[in-house]
Every structure is written in C-alpha cells, then in structure tokens.
Design a protein around this motif. Structure first.
Motif, PDB file in Angstrom:
ATOM      1  N   ARG A  44       0.866  -1.189   0.000  1.00  0.00           N
ATOM      2  CA  ARG A  44       0.000   0.000   0.000  1.00  0.00           C
ATOM      3  C   ARG A  44       0.893   1.228   0.000  1.00  0.00           C
ATOM      4  O   ARG A  44       1.809   1.330   0.831  1.00  0.00           O
ATOM      5  N   ILE A  45       0.653   2.131  -0.909  1.00  0.00           N
ATOM      6  CA  ILE A  45       1.484   3.324  -1.034  1.00  0.00           C
ATOM      7  C   ILE A  45       0.736   4.521  -0.470  1.00  0.00           C
ATOM      8  O   ILE A  45      -0.396   4.815  -0.872  1.00  0.00           O
ATOM      9  N   VAL A  46       1.370   5.217   0.465  1.00  0.00           N
ATOM     10  CA  VAL A  46       0.844   6.476   0.985  1.00  0.00           C
ATOM     11  C   VAL A  46       1.832   7.555   0.572  1.00  0.00           C
ATOM     12  O   VAL A  46       2.972   7.585   1.049  1.00  0.00           O
ATOM     13  N   ARG A  47       1.405   8.416  -0.321  1.00  0.00           N
ATOM     14  CA  ARG A  47       2.304   9.442  -0.844  1.00  0.00           C
ATOM     15  C   ARG A  47       2.064  10.760  -0.116  1.00  0.00           C
ATOM     16  O   ARG A  47       0.932  11.235  -0.023  1.00  0.00           O
ATOM     17  N   GLY A  48       3.137  11.312   0.405  1.00  0.00           N
ATOM     18  CA  GLY A  48       3.039  12.582   1.108  1.00  0.00           C
ATOM     19  C   GLY A  48       4.120  12.690   2.165  1.00  0.00           C
ATOM     20  O   GLY A  48       4.952  11.801   2.323  1.00  0.00           O
ATOM     21  N   SER A  49       4.095  13.786   2.886  1.00  0.00           N
ATOM     22  CA  SER A  49       5.101  14.049   3.906  1.00  0.00           C
ATOM     23  C   SER A  49       4.639  13.547   5.269  1.00  0.00           C
ATOM     24  O   SER A  49       3.464  13.701   5.637  1.00  0.00           O
ATOM     25  N   VAL A  50       5.582  12.993   6.023  1.00  0.00           N
ATOM     26  CA  VAL A  50       5.260  12.556   7.386  1.00  0.00           C
ATOM     27  C   VAL A  50       4.984  13.746   8.288  1.00  0.00           C
ATOM     28  O   VAL A  50       4.501  13.579   9.413  1.00  0.00           O
ATOM     29  N   LEU A  51       5.284  14.949   7.821  1.00  0.00           N
ATOM     30  CA  LEU A  51       4.991  16.154   8.598  1.00  0.00           C
ATOM     31  C   LEU A  51       3.533  16.574   8.462  1.00  0.00           C
ATOM     32  O   LEU A  51       3.065  17.444   9.180  1.00  0.00           O
ATOM     33  N   ASP A  52       2.820  15.933   7.529  1.00  0.00           N
ATOM     34  CA  ASP A  52       1.393  16.167   7.325  1.00  0.00           C
ATOM     35  C   ASP A  52       0.626  15.199   8.220  1.00  0.00           C
ATOM     36  O   ASP A  52       0.707  13.979   8.053  1.00  0.00           O
ATOM     37  N   GLY A  53      -0.115  15.733   9.177  1.00  0.00           N
ATOM     38  CA  GLY A  53      -0.824  14.900  10.139  1.00  0.00           C
ATOM     39  C   GLY A  53      -1.780  13.909   9.503  1.00  0.00           C
ATOM     40  O   GLY A  53      -1.907  12.763   9.968  1.00  0.00           O
ATOM     41  N   ASP A  54      -2.466  14.305   8.452  1.00  0.00           N
ATOM     42  CA  ASP A  54      -3.410  13.408   7.789  1.00  0.00           C
ATOM     43  C   ASP A  54      -2.678  12.260   7.097  1.00  0.00           C
ATOM     44  O   ASP A  54      -3.132  11.106   7.136  1.00  0.00           O
ATOM     45  N   VAL A  55      -1.560  12.567   6.473  1.00  0.00           N
ATOM     46  CA  VAL A  55      -0.753  11.530   5.824  1.00  0.00           C
ATOM     47  C   VAL A  55      -0.246  10.537   6.867  1.00  0.00           C
ATOM     48  O   VAL A  55      -0.312   9.315   6.677  1.00  0.00           O
ATOM     49  N   LEU A  56       0.242  11.056   7.974  1.00  0.00           N
ATOM     50  CA  LEU A  56       0.783  10.194   9.015  1.00  0.00           C
ATOM     51  C   LEU A  56      -0.306   9.313   9.621  1.00  0.00           C
ATOM     52  O   LEU A  56      -0.087   8.118   9.876  1.00  0.00           O
ATOM     53  N   ALA A  57      -1.474   9.870   9.851  1.00  0.00           N
ATOM     54  CA  ALA A  57      -2.579   9.085  10.408  1.00  0.00           C
ATOM     55  C   ALA A  57      -2.944   7.938   9.473  1.00  0.00           C
ATOM     56  O   ALA A  57      -3.182   6.799   9.925  1.00  0.00           O
ATOM     57  N   PRO A  95      17.582  12.988   7.778  1.00  0.00           N
ATOM     58  CA  PRO A  95      17.458  14.399   8.158  1.00  0.00           C
ATOM     59  C   PRO A  95      18.300  15.313   7.268  1.00  0.00           C
ATOM     60  O   PRO A  95      19.231  15.969   7.710  1.00  0.00           O
ATOM     61  N   ARG A  96      17.961  15.321   6.005  1.00  0.00           N
ATOM     62  CA  ARG A  96      18.661  16.189   5.053  1.00  0.00           C
ATOM     63  C   ARG A  96      17.650  16.782   4.091  1.00  0.00           C
ATOM     64  O   ARG A  96      16.502  16.366   4.057  1.00  0.00           O
ATOM     65  N   GLY A  97      18.082  17.762   3.313  1.00  0.00           N
ATOM     66  CA  GLY A  97      17.154  18.424   2.404  1.00  0.00           C
ATOM     67  C   GLY A  97      16.065  19.132   3.188  1.00  0.00           C
ATOM     68  O   GLY A  97      16.335  19.773   4.208  1.00  0.00           O
ATOM     69  N   ASP A  98      14.806  18.992   2.733  1.00  0.00           N
ATOM     70  CA  ASP A  98      13.721  19.680   3.433  1.00  0.00           C
ATOM     71  C   ASP A  98      13.309  18.979   4.718  1.00  0.00           C
ATOM     72  O   ASP A  98      12.424  19.450   5.427  1.00  0.00           O
ATOM     73  N   MET A  99      13.961  17.852   5.054  1.00  0.00           N
ATOM     74  CA  MET A  99      13.715  17.185   6.336  1.00  0.00           C
ATOM     75  C   MET A  99      14.804  17.517   7.358  1.00  0.00           C
ATOM     76  O   MET A  99      14.742  17.049   8.494  1.00  0.00           O
ATOM     77  N   GLU A 100      15.756  18.331   6.967  1.00  0.00           N
ATOM     78  CA  GLU A 100      16.814  18.714   7.901  1.00  0.00           C
ATOM     79  C   GLU A 100      16.225  19.429   9.112  1.00  0.00           C
ATOM     80  O   GLU A 100      15.454  20.374   8.979  1.00  0.00           O
ATOM     81  N   GLY A 101      16.574  18.944  10.287  1.00  0.00           N
ATOM     82  CA  GLY A 101      16.088  19.542  11.516  1.00  0.00           C
ATOM     83  C   GLY A 101      14.652  19.196  11.875  1.00  0.00           C
ATOM     84  O   GLY A 101      14.112  19.724  12.853  1.00  0.00           O
ATOM     85  N   LYS A 102      14.030  18.278  11.120  1.00  0.00           N
ATOM     86  CA  LYS A 102      12.616  17.971  11.345  1.00  0.00           C
ATOM     87  C   LYS A 102      12.344  16.509  11.702  1.00  0.00           C
ATOM     88  O   LYS A 102      11.226  16.164  12.066  1.00  0.00           O
ATOM     89  N   VAL A 103      13.351  15.677  11.591  1.00  0.00           N
ATOM     90  CA  VAL A 103      13.133  14.249  11.805  1.00  0.00           C
ATOM     91  C   VAL A 103      12.828  13.933  13.274  1.00  0.00           C
ATOM     92  O   VAL A 103      11.955  13.110  13.571  1.00  0.00           O
ATOM     93  N   ALA A 104      13.529  14.561  14.187  1.00  0.00           N
ATOM     94  CA  ALA A 104      13.277  14.293  15.615  1.00  0.00           C
ATOM     95  C   ALA A 104      11.841  14.646  15.985  1.00  0.00           C
ATOM     96  O   ALA A 104      11.177  13.907  16.714  1.00  0.00           O
ATOM     97  N   ASP A 105      11.350  15.776  15.473  1.00  0.00           N
ATOM     98  CA  ASP A 105       9.958  16.161  15.727  1.00  0.00           C
ATOM     99  C   ASP A 105       8.992  15.150  15.100  1.00  0.00           C
ATOM    100  O   ASP A 105       7.974  14.792  15.704  1.00  0.00           O
ATOM    101  N   ALA A 106       9.311  14.712  13.886  1.00  0.00           N
ATOM    102  CA  ALA A 106       8.447  13.745  13.207  1.00  0.00           C
ATOM    103  C   ALA A 106       8.365  12.443  13.990  1.00  0.00           C
ATOM    104  O   ALA A 106       7.275  11.873  14.165  1.00  0.00           O
ATOM    105  N   TYR A 107       9.499  11.970  14.480  1.00  0.00           N
ATOM    106  CA  TYR A 107       9.499  10.709  15.219  1.00  0.00           C
ATOM    107  C   TYR A 107       8.818  10.853  16.583  1.00  0.00           C
ATOM    108  O   TYR A 107       8.177   9.917  17.071  1.00  0.00           O
ATOM    109  N   ALA A 108       8.947  12.023  17.190  1.00  0.00           N
ATOM    110  CA  ALA A 108       8.227  12.257  18.443  1.00  0.00           C
ATOM    111  C   ALA A 108       6.727  12.212  18.208  1.00  0.00           C
ATOM    112  O   ALA A 108       5.959  11.695  19.032  1.00  0.00           O
ATOM    113  N   ASP A 109       6.285  12.746  17.067  1.00  0.00           N
ATOM    114  CA  ASP A 109       4.866  12.698  16.701  1.00  0.00           C
ATOM    115  C   ASP A 109       4.414  11.259  16.484  1.00  0.00           C
ATOM    116  O   ASP A 109       3.348  10.847  16.939  1.00  0.00           O
ATOM    117  N   VAL A 110       5.237  10.478  15.771  1.00  0.00           N
ATOM    118  CA  VAL A 110       4.909   9.067  15.552  1.00  0.00           C
ATOM    119  C   VAL A 110       4.768   8.351  16.893  1.00  0.00           C
ATOM    120  O   VAL A 110       3.811   7.602  17.112  1.00  0.00           O
TER     121      VAL A 110
END
Length: 212
Positions: A44-57, A72-87
């Motif tokens: 199953r493919i879910v296309r989108g950013s993990v920073l999008d709450g609806d995509v993550l849900a 944590p590079r490119g547009d995810m630089e500095g955002k991975v820790a927050d994303a994983y905390a959300d997960v």
C-alpha cells in the motif's frame, strides 16, 4: 505476518527493508513524498510528507510495526526528531513497535564516547547524526515499544559492494568492527538484520547495531 509501515520507503535503508519484508510475506505500507519506482507488489502506497498529520494518520492506521528510515537532510533537515516524536505519540497505547534506523555517530567508541562527539567523526555529517541522536533520546523517553538501530560506519548507496552475504553481527550501543578495524554492512544484509529483529522482537527498548 506483521503489518509494517515504512517511513522513508524510497531511501536507501527504507527501500532495502521494504523489499526484505515483502519477500518474507509481511504486509507493507510504504510512505514517501515520491512514488516508489520499485515498490514490492501488493504494498500500500501512501504518498506525502510525514509532517502532514493526515498523511501520518493514514500511514499508521493498522500498523503493528513502524520503521522510521527518514534522512534528516534536504527539506527534512532539523525535522526528523519532531516527526518521530509525533509518531511515538500516535503509537502510544496501541501496542505497535517503533524501529528507528539511526546513525553510526549515535554509537559509542571503545572509550565510551559517542562517536559523533569525537574528532574522528566527519564534521559534515555531524548535524545529521546529532538530529538522529536527538530523535533517539526523545523516543526513548516515551512508553512506546521502541528499538533504535544503528548501521555500521560504512553503509549507504555510495558503497560499491551491495552484495548479500546472508550474515551480520548484532551489537549494543558500542560500534562493531571487524578484525581489520572496519565497521561495514551492505544494504541487503542490514535489511536482513532489521526484519529479523521485527520478527524476533529480541531487543525491545534497546539501542542496537548491525555490522559484519
């Protein structure tokens, strides 16, 4: 078989893990901002950013195991820790496992120092490694059933030899090196080790590492 969600499924580690899990008959949900070109059949493919709450849900719905393989590079630089905390917050109370593919720099050397803190660690990789270490510390402070997995020092698409030996060694949070002092593992063998851990559940709430 487990229902496995892979975050960062088009990356080097995520792609190898997805293919290994599919080959063993696990049910896959692959999450990526771009459509995986070589996604395993039936995934199953879910296309989108993990920073999008609806995509993550959508991505986490029904997951028994979540593998975080974000870089944590490119547009995810500095955002991975927050994303994983959300997960981790979303997985709380569900019983799902959360396996994070971390960095080599999170490991300790023979003296007990974090490798990322030593002069031997390449400074250009330090921000990325520190971000993954921050992610580890934040998720480890939760009640989620986590496992933080560091690959060997020589690991990635830049390595010419990506052959599958069908072997690996498992260590704790101290780096594993071979008889020549080299820390290395191929993508296929790292994926083999990760899916073995998914199936065995032998290292819950532990920082572990895989290398030859």
């Amino acid at each position: 078989m487990a229902q496995i969600t892979v975050l960062g499924a088009t990356g080097f580690a995520g792609g190898h893990i997805a293919r290994e899990a599919a080959a063993r008959g696990h049910e896959l949900t692959l999450v990526s901002r771009s459509t995986p070109q070589d996604a395993p059949e039936g995934a199953r493919i879910v296309r989108g950013s993990v920073l999008d709450g609806d995509v993550l849900a959508q991505a986490l719905d029904g997951a028994e195991v979540v593998v975080g393989a974000l870089a944590p590079r490119g547009d995810m630089e500095g955002k991975v820790a927050d994303a994983y905390a959300d997960v981790a917050a979303r997985l709380a109370g569900t019983g799902a496992r959360f396996l994070i593919v971390g960095g080599y720099g999170s490991l300790r050397d023979a003296s007990g120092r974090r490798i990322v803190e030593t002069d031997a660690f390449a400074p250009e990789y330090r921000p990325e490694s520190e971000e993954l270490l921050d992610a580890y510390e934040r998720v480890a402070a939760t009640d989620v059933d986590w496992t933080y997995i560091s690959p060997a020092g020589t690991f990635g698409a830049f390595v010419p030899d990506q052959s599958r030996r069908g072997e690996y060694r498992t260590g704790g949070d101290t780096a594993i090196v071979d008889a020549d002092g080299v820390s290395a593992i191929s993508g296929p063998d790292f994926a083999l080790a990760v899916v073995d851990e998914i199936e065995a559940g032998a290292h819950r709430r532990e920082h572990i590492s895989f290398a030859y």
